[in-house]
Design a protein around this motif. Structure first.
Motif, PDB file in Angstrom:
ATOM      1  N   MET A   1       0.847  -1.169   0.000  1.00  0.00           N
ATOM      2  CA  MET A   1       0.000   0.000   0.000  1.00  0.00           C
ATOM      3  C   MET A   1       0.898   1.239   0.000  1.00  0.00           C
ATOM      4  O   MET A   1       1.814   1.353   0.795  1.00  0.00           O
ATOM      5  N   SER A   2       0.631   2.173  -0.897  1.00  0.00           N
ATOM      6  CA  SER A   2       1.463   3.364  -1.006  1.00  0.00           C
ATOM      7  C   SER A   2       1.261   4.288   0.194  1.00  0.00           C
ATOM      8  O   SER A   2       0.238   4.241   0.871  1.00  0.00           O
ATOM      9  N   THR A   3       2.249   5.139   0.411  1.00  0.00           N
ATOM     10  CA  THR A   3       2.176   6.097   1.517  1.00  0.00           C
ATOM     11  C   THR A   3       0.993   7.040   1.343  1.00  0.00           C
ATOM     12  O   THR A   3       0.285   7.357   2.307  1.00  0.00           O
ATOM     13  N   LEU A   4       0.742   7.465   0.104  1.00  0.00           N
ATOM     14  CA  LEU A   4      -0.383   8.360  -0.167  1.00  0.00           C
ATOM     15  C   LEU A   4      -1.715   7.676   0.135  1.00  0.00           C
ATOM     16  O   LEU A   4      -2.605   8.272   0.745  1.00  0.00           O
ATOM     17  N   HIS A   5      -1.828   6.415  -0.258  1.00  0.00           N
ATOM     18  CA  HIS A   5      -3.053   5.657   0.019  1.00  0.00           C
ATOM     19  C   HIS A   5      -3.246   5.497   1.522  1.00  0.00           C
ATOM     20  O   HIS A   5      -4.346   5.664   2.047  1.00  0.00           O
ATOM     21  N   TRP A   6      -2.152   5.170   2.218  1.00  0.00           N
ATOM     22  CA  TRP A   6      -2.203   5.004   3.670  1.00  0.00           C
ATOM     23  C   TRP A   6      -2.600   6.319   4.341  1.00  0.00           C
ATOM     24  O   TRP A   6      -3.419   6.343   5.249  1.00  0.00           O
ATOM     25  N   ALA A   7      -2.031   7.444   3.880  1.00  0.00           N
ATOM     26  CA  ALA A   7      -2.365   8.760   4.435  1.00  0.00           C
ATOM     27  C   ALA A   7      -3.844   9.074   4.204  1.00  0.00           C
ATOM     28  O   ALA A   7      -4.506   9.646   5.076  1.00  0.00           O
ATOM     29  N   GLY A   8      -4.359   8.692   3.049  1.00  0.00           N
ATOM     30  CA  GLY A   8      -5.780   8.899   2.764  1.00  0.00           C
ATOM     31  C   GLY A   8      -6.664   8.115   3.711  1.00  0.00           C
ATOM     32  O   GLY A   8      -7.678   8.629   4.192  1.00  0.00           O
ATOM     33  N   LEU A   9      -6.280   6.878   4.008  1.00  0.00           N
ATOM     34  CA  LEU A   9      -7.051   6.067   4.958  1.00  0.00           C
ATOM     35  C   LEU A   9      -7.023   6.685   6.355  1.00  0.00           C
ATOM     36  O   LEU A   9      -8.034   6.724   7.050  1.00  0.00           O
ATOM     37  N   LEU A  10      -5.841   7.181   6.759  1.00  0.00           N
ATOM     38  CA  LEU A  10      -5.731   7.817   8.074  1.00  0.00           C
ATOM     39  C   LEU A  10      -6.603   9.066   8.141  1.00  0.00           C
ATOM     40  O   LEU A  10      -7.286   9.306   9.142  1.00  0.00           O
TER      41      LEU A  10
END
Length: 162
Positions: A1-10
Motif C-alpha cells: 500500500m502506497s504512503t499516499l493511500h495510507w495517508a488517505g485512509l488515516l
C-alpha cells in the motif's frame, strides 16, 4: 500500500471520528425538541436509512445473500444494538458532560475495548497483541480524559484579555 493511500485512509479515519461530536451535539438538540433521547435515537436511525438507501440504489449493490442472513451467528447482528446504545447514551450524557468530556470518555472506552478486541482477535479480527507502547498510549489517553473532564480552571483562562 502506497504512503499516499495510507495517508488517505488515516485522514478518512480522522474524519469518521470528527463527525461523532457533531452528530452527538445535533442529536442532543433533537432529543430536547422531541422530548426524549430514545425518540431522537429513532429519528437519527431513520434518517440514516433514508440517506443510505438511495446510495445503495445508486451504486446498484446486489442484494445480500439470504443464505448468509439465515445462517449468520447472532453476534453479527449486535452492531445495530450497539449503535442504538451509543446514540442513546450520547444524547443523555453529552448535555451533562459537555461535548469534549463525553467524546473523550467515549474515545477512552473505544480504545480500551479495541485493545481487547485486537489482543484476543475477537469477532474475526486479526490478533494484534497488547504491547507496552499500546498500554502506555492508552494510559496517556486516559490521562488526557482526566485533564479534559475534570479540569477546574475557568474557560476564560484560555482566552486573551480584551
Amino acid at each position: 500500500m502506497s504512503t499516499l493511500h495510507w495517508a488517505g485512509l488515516l485522514l478518512l479515519a480522522v474524519i469518521a471520528g470528527a463527525v461523532v461530536p457533531f452528530q452527538s451535539a445535533i442529536n442532543a438538540n433533537l432529543s430536547r425538541g422531541l422530548g426524549h433521547p430514545l425518540w431522537a435515537t429513532l429519528a437519527s436511525l431513520l434518517v440514516s436509512i433514508a440517506v443510505l438507501l438511495p446510495v445503495i440504489i445508486a451504486l446498484r449493490l446486489p442484494l445480500p445473500s439470504l443464505g448468509f442472513i439465515s445462517k449468520a451467528p447472532l453476534w453479527m447482528w449486535a452492531g445495530g444494538a450497539f449503535g442504538v446504545c451509543f446514540i442513546a447514551l450520547a444524547l443523555m450524557l453529552l448535555p451533562k458532560l459537555g461535548a469534549s468530556g463525553f467524546i473523550a470518555l467515549a474515545l477512552s472506552g473505544q480504545v480500551v475495548a479495541s485493545l481487547a478486541l485486537d489482543h484476543f482477535g475477537l469477532f474475526g479480527l486479526v490478533e494484534r497483541h497488547l504491547t507496552l507502547p499500546k498500554l502506555l498510549g492508552a494510559a496517556m489517553l486516559i490521562a488526557g480524559v482526566v485533564l479534559i473532564q475534570f479540569s477546574t480552571s475557568p474557560a476564560r483562562a484560555l482566552l486573551p484579555d480584551p
